[in-house]
Write a protein that holds these residues in place. Structure first.
Motif, PDB file in Angstrom:
ATOM      1  N   GLN A 107     -13.450  -3.367 -10.020  1.00  0.00           N
ATOM      2  CA  GLN A 107     -12.352  -3.463  -9.057  1.00  0.00           C
ATOM      3  C   GLN A 107     -11.923  -2.100  -8.503  1.00  0.00           C
ATOM      4  O   GLN A 107     -10.895  -1.993  -7.826  1.00  0.00           O
TER       5      GLN A 107
ATOM      6  N   GLN B 176       0.825  -1.207   0.000  1.00  0.00           N
ATOM      7  CA  GLN B 176       0.000   0.000   0.000  1.00  0.00           C
ATOM      8  C   GLN B 176       0.860   1.257   0.000  1.00  0.00           C
ATOM      9  O   GLN B 176       0.604   2.196  -0.769  1.00  0.00           O
TER      10      GLN B 176
ATOM     11  N   MET C 168     -11.139   1.097  -6.404  1.00  0.00           N
ATOM     12  CA  MET C 168     -10.835   1.255  -4.979  1.00  0.00           C
ATOM     13  C   MET C 168     -11.029   2.707  -4.562  1.00  0.00           C
ATOM     14  O   MET C 168     -10.800   3.639  -5.353  1.00  0.00           O
ATOM     15  N   ASN C 169     -11.427   2.922  -3.307  1.00  0.00           N
ATOM     16  CA  ASN C 169     -11.663   4.257  -2.782  1.00  0.00           C
ATOM     17  C   ASN C 169     -10.511   4.782  -1.934  1.00  0.00           C
ATOM     18  O   ASN C 169     -10.438   5.978  -1.662  1.00  0.00           O
ATOM     19  N   ASP C 170      -9.632   3.866  -1.513  1.00  0.00           N
ATOM     20  CA  ASP C 170      -8.582   4.267  -0.581  1.00  0.00           C
ATOM     21  C   ASP C 170      -7.436   3.259  -0.685  1.00  0.00           C
ATOM     22  O   ASP C 170      -7.644   2.108  -1.069  1.00  0.00           O
TER      23      ASP C 170
ATOM     24  N   THR D 264      -9.106  -0.486 -13.163  1.00  0.00           N
ATOM     25  CA  THR D 264     -10.047  -1.117 -12.235  1.00  0.00           C
ATOM     26  C   THR D 264     -11.510  -0.917 -12.626  1.00  0.00           C
ATOM     27  O   THR D 264     -12.400  -1.471 -11.957  1.00  0.00           O
TER      28      THR D 264
ATOM     29  N   ASN E  49      -6.143   3.414  -9.682  1.00  0.00           N
ATOM     30  CA  ASN E  49      -7.297   2.888 -10.425  1.00  0.00           C
ATOM     31  C   ASN E  49      -7.072   2.985 -11.927  1.00  0.00           C
ATOM     32  O   ASN E  49      -7.380   2.060 -12.684  1.00  0.00           O
TER      33      ASN E  49
ATOM     34  N   SER F 220      -6.040   1.735   1.580  1.00  0.00           N
ATOM     35  CA  SER F 220      -6.238   0.612   2.491  1.00  0.00           C
ATOM     36  C   SER F 220      -6.979  -0.546   1.827  1.00  0.00           C
ATOM     37  O   SER F 220      -6.981  -1.665   2.350  1.00  0.00           O
ATOM     38  N   GLU F 221      -7.595  -0.292   0.664  1.00  0.00           N
ATOM     39  CA  GLU F 221      -8.307  -1.355  -0.046  1.00  0.00           C
ATOM     40  C   GLU F 221      -7.395  -2.163  -0.966  1.00  0.00           C
ATOM     41  O   GLU F 221      -7.822  -3.140  -1.578  1.00  0.00           O
TER      42      GLU F 221
END
Length: 691
Positions: A203, A179, A205-207, A198, A193, A209-210
C-alpha cells in the motif's frame, strides 16, 4: 491543539439575577402565530427563562438566495424577551434549504460507495465543501449583523449536533481535504507510509495525491487500520474546522456574545472527539437521551460526568434531553414516574447550569412528531407538563439558594475515557469484535458506584493524574506522552487500575512490542503474552472463565506469562488443566515507586468488578462507602470561595432506601424527610440538601 477558549457563560437579561437556565428548543415557525402568546404564557407557568430558536429555520430565514426574512423571528424574540425569556439564537445553518441543494448538488455528502445523500431529512451537506461553507457563512454574517444589538439574545447556538448524520463524507472535496490534513499532520509522505504501515499489502504511496478516503473495498475485506484511525480523526477535525468558521463569522460581528454548539456526549456516543471540540467553545453544551432499563440513571450520570470532564469543571449546559419517549429507537420507551425530575437533577448535580429539552411544544407533523416535549400532544393538562412545572419551581428554589456557579466536587477516583482508543477498537480485524473501549469505563463507573464511590469521568487529555486513584479501562492506545504520565503518576504515589486491552498500541496503532501492556509493563508488573478471547461462536470454545474470588470473566482474558517480584496475585483463573488457565494470574497489584498499580486481566463486567472491588480497594488503600451506600448515588456541588455545599442523593434501586439527612432539605422528589434526621427516597426519587 489550539489554546483553550476562556470560559464565558450567557448572562441574564438586564435587571435579572443569575439563575439556572431552564427551557428548550423552541420552533415557533412550526405553528401559526396565534399559538405564540399561549406558548409564552405556558412558559411563564413552567418557569422557563431560556429557549433556543431558529436551529432548523434556514429555509424560512432565507427563502430565496440572498433574500432574508427576519420579521417573524424579530417578533418571536421580542415577545420572548419582554416576557423575561432569554434567547439562545441559532446560526440556522444545520440543514440547507432546497433551493441551495438544487442549485449546488455538489454540496451533498457521499457515502463510501459514492452514492449521494439527497435532501429529505437533515445534515445532507459535506463539511469540506467550499461552496456550502460560503453560503453558510453568508447566513451567519446576516444573522450576526441583524441581531448584534438585540438585548434578548444572550448566546449563539452554532449549527446543531455536528456529525450526527454527516460524520463521514467520501467525496472528492473530502479526499482533497484529507490529503491536506495528512500533509499538515505528518509533513512527508514517507511519514504517512510509516504511520499507516503501508509496507503491508503493497500500500506504499509516493505522493499525497495518492491518498484517498477509505472508500468501499469489498465486503469482508480489511481497511488499513492506521488510515482508518486517521480518517476518523480527520472527519472529526473537518467538522470542527467548519464549526470554527461559522463561530468566527458570528464573533467577528458580535465579539461579546458567548457561543456554543451542542455535543452528543453519552457512553456510546463516540463519533466526534468532543474533548478536542471542548477547547473551541465558550461553554460546553450537551444533548443526552436516556438509556431505557436498569442502566438508566448510571449511564446518565456517567455521561454527565464525562461532560463535566470535557468542560474542565466549568458549568455546562444540558441543551437537549427528553421529557419522556424519543422517536428514533425501534421501541421508544417512556420515562417512568419521577424520572423527568430525577434525570434533570442528575445532570444538574454533575455540573450543568442549564436544563433544556427538545423541544418546547410537541410537533404535530414531521419526523419528530412522536418525540416527547415539554408541552405534549395532550396539552398542559397532562402529567408531563405538571412535572415540567414542578421541575421549574425546584430549579427556581435552587437558584435562590445559590446553586448557579458552584461546581461538581472533585472525586477521589478518575475513570479515564479516550475517543481515539474507541475508534481504534472499532476496526474489523481485532482479537475480538466483542471488545470495544467505551463499555469498560461505564462498567467501572457503575461498579465504583456500587461501592459508594461516585467517580469523575475524565478525558485522557484531562487531569486524571491529579486524582488519588485513576482507572485506565481498556485504553487501547497509549502514546509516549500518556505512558510517561502514567509512569510519573504512580511513581509519585498514585493508585492506578489498569485493565485488559490497555496499552496495546501507540497513537499510530503500532503495537508496543515485548508483551502487553507494552509501554507500561514495568508499572503494572505483569507481562501478557497473548489473548484468550471467549465466546460461543464455535462448538466447544470457552464461553467464560471462573476466577478464584468467585466472579466470572467473559468475552476476553489475558494470558499473563510473567508477574514481577514486586507484584502480588489477588485472584487466579480456575479452569480445566488442559486449557492452560488453571491457576494463572487474573488480578494483581504491583508496587511501583511510591504508588501501586492494579491489573485486571479479563472482562468482568459491572457485576464482576463490583464483587472484586472491595478486596482491590482495600489492597490499594482506597476508602469505599459504608454498608448499603451503593444503593444511593451521592453527588456534591461546591462553592470553592463561599463554602456552600449542595448534596444530591439519588436512589439507584427499585426499592425505597433510607438515608441520613446531611443538611437543609431543598428538594424532595419522591422522597420523605423525617424529623428524626433521616429520609426515605422512593424509586426514581432524589433528595437535594444544602450544607
Amino acid at each position: 491543539m489550539n489554546e483553550r477558549k476562556q470560559f464565558q457563560w450567557p448572562q441574564p437579561l438586564e435587571g435579572n439575577r443569575p439563575r439556572i437556565w431552564y427551557g428548550g428548543d423552541y420552533n415557533p415557525d412550526q405553528w401559526p402565530e396565534e399559538v405564540w402568546d399561549e406558548d409564552i404564557e405556558l412558559m411563564h407557568r413552567a418557569g422557563v427563562n431560556f429557549v433556543s430558536v431558529g436551529i432548523f429555520s434556514w429555509a424560512k430565514l432565507e427563502p430565496e438566495e440572498g433574500v432574508y426574512d427576519f420579521d417573524w423571528l424579530d417578533r418571536v424574540i421580542d415577545k420572548l424577551g419582554k416576557a423575561g425569556i432569554a434567547v439562545d439564537l441559532a446560526s440556522g445553518t444545520a440543514s440547507p434549504p432546497m433551493w441551495l441543494t438544487q442549485k449546488h448538488p455538489e454540496v451533498l455528502w457521499e457515502d463510501e460507495r459514492g452514492d449521494t445523500c439527497w435532501p429529505g431529512a437533515r445534515q445532507h451537506w459535506r463539511a469540506t465543501s467550499p461552496v456550502f461553507l460560503d453560503y453558510a457563512l453568508k447566513l451567519c454574517r446576516a444573522m450576526a449583523e441583524h441581531y448584534q444589538d438585540n438585548p434578548y439574545v444572550v448566546a449563539w447556538h452554532v449549527g446543531n449536533e455536528y456529525g450526527c448524520h454527516n460524520r463521514f463524507d467520501y467525496s472528492d472535496d473530502a479526499m482533497r481535504a484529507f490529503q491536506k490534513w495528512c500533509e499538515a499532520r505528518y509533513g512527508t509522505i514517507e511519514a504517512v507510509n510509516d504511520a499507516w504501515g503501508t509496507a503491508f499489502w503493497a500500500q506504499r504511496m509516493n505522493d499525497f495525491s495518492e491518498i484517498i478516503p477509505p472508500r468501499f473495498i469489498g465486503d469482508g475485506n480489511f481497511m488499513n487500520p492506521g488510515k482508518l484511525l486517521d480518517w476518523k480523526r480527520f472527519s472529526s477535525d473537518a467538522l470542527l474546522e467548519f464549526y470554527r468558521a461559522e463561530r468566527d463569522a458570528l464573533l467577528e460581528i458580535t465579539p461579546g456574545k458567548p457561543q456554543t454548539t451542542n455535543f452528543m456526549v453519552s457512553a456510546s456516543g463516540t463519533g466526534i472527539d468532543y474533548d478536542k471540540w471542548g477547547y473551541d467553545v465558550d461553554f460546553v453544551s450537551n444533548d443526552h437521551y436516556f438509556t431505557p432499563g436498569e442502566a438508566h440513571l448510571d449511564e446518565l450520570a456517567y455521561s454527565a460526568s464525562l461532560c463535566d470532564g470535557i468542560a474542565r469543571k466549568n458549568p455546562w449546559a444540558l441543551m437537549e434531553h427528553s421529557t419522556s419517549a424519543v422517536n428514533w429507537r425501534p421501541i421508544n420507551h417512556r420515562c417512568e414516574p419521577g424520572e423527568l425530575v430525577r434525570d434533570s437533577l442528575a445532570h444538574l448535580a454533575m455540573g450543568a447550569d442549564a436544563i433544556c429539552y427538545f423541544q418546547w411544544r410537541q410537533s404535530k407533523a414531521g419526523a419528530e412528531k412522536w418525540h416527547s416535549s415539554m408541552v405534549p400532544h395532550a396539552g398542559p393538562d397532562s402529567q408531563v407538563f405538571r412535572d415540567v412545572c414542578e421541575l421549574g419551581a425546584e430549579l427556581d428554589r435552587l437558584s435562590d439558594e445559590g446553586l448557579p456557579g458552584t461546581r461538581l466536587a472533585k472525586s477521589s477516583v478518575a475513570v479515564v475515557f479516550d475517543y481515539e482508543s474507541q475508534w481504534a477498537t472499532e476496526h474489523t480485524a481485532t482479537p475480538s469484535q466483542q471488545v470495544r473501549h467505551w463499555t469498560e469505563p461505564l462498567d467501572w463507573f457503575r461498579a465504583l458506584a456500587d461501592q459508594g464511590l461516585t467517580a469523575d469521568v475524565v478525558p485522557v487529555r484531562g487531569g486524571w493524574d491529579q486524582y488519588e486513584a485513576a482507572v485506565l479501562p481498556s485504553l487501547y492506545l497509549l502514546s509516549e506522552e500518556t505512558s510517561r504520565r502514567v509512569r510519573e503518576y504512580v511513581e509519585r504515589g498514585g493508585k492506578l487500575f489498569v485493565t485488559y486491552y490497555t496499552g496495546l498500541a501507540d497513537e499510530r496503532d503500532h503495537i508496543w512490542l515485548g508483551g502487553y501492556p507494552g509501554s507500561i509493563r514495568d508499572v503494572v508488573g505483569v507481562r501478557v503474552e497473548e489473548f484468550a478471547p471467549l465466546g460461543t461462536d464455535h462448538p466447544g470454545t470457552m464461553a467464560s472463565l471462573k476466577l478464584s474470588n468467585g466472579v466470572e470473566a467473559y468475552d476476553f482474558a489475558d494470558v499473563i506469562g510473567d508477574v514481577a517480584e514486586s507484584a502480588r496475585v489477588l485472584a487466579t483463573f480456575q479452569a480445566d488443566p488442559w486449557t492452560g488457565f488453571d491457576g494463572a494470574p487474573a488480578i494483581t497489584v504491583n508496587t511501583y515507586g511510591d504508588g501501586k498499580a492494579a491489573y485486571v486481566g479479563a472482562r468482568l463486567g459491572r457485576e464482576g468488578l463490583s464483587a472484586s472491588l472491595p478486596q482491590l480497594l482495600d489492597e490499594m488503600g482506597i476508602a469505599a462507602g459504608g454498608p448499603g451506600s451503593g444503593k444511593v448515588l451521592r453527588v456534591e456541588r461546591v462553592d470553592e470561595t463561599g463554602g456552600r455545599r449542595f448534596v444530591f442523593l439519588f436512589n439507584r434501586t427499585h426499592e425505597t432506601v433510607e438515608v441520613d439527612v446531611e443538611g437543609e432539605p431543598l428538594v424532595a422528589s419522591l422522597a420523605r424527610v423525617d424529623e428524626s434526621g433521616t429520609a426515605e427516597i422512593s424509586p426514581n426519587g432524589v433528595l437535594v440538601l444544602k450544607r
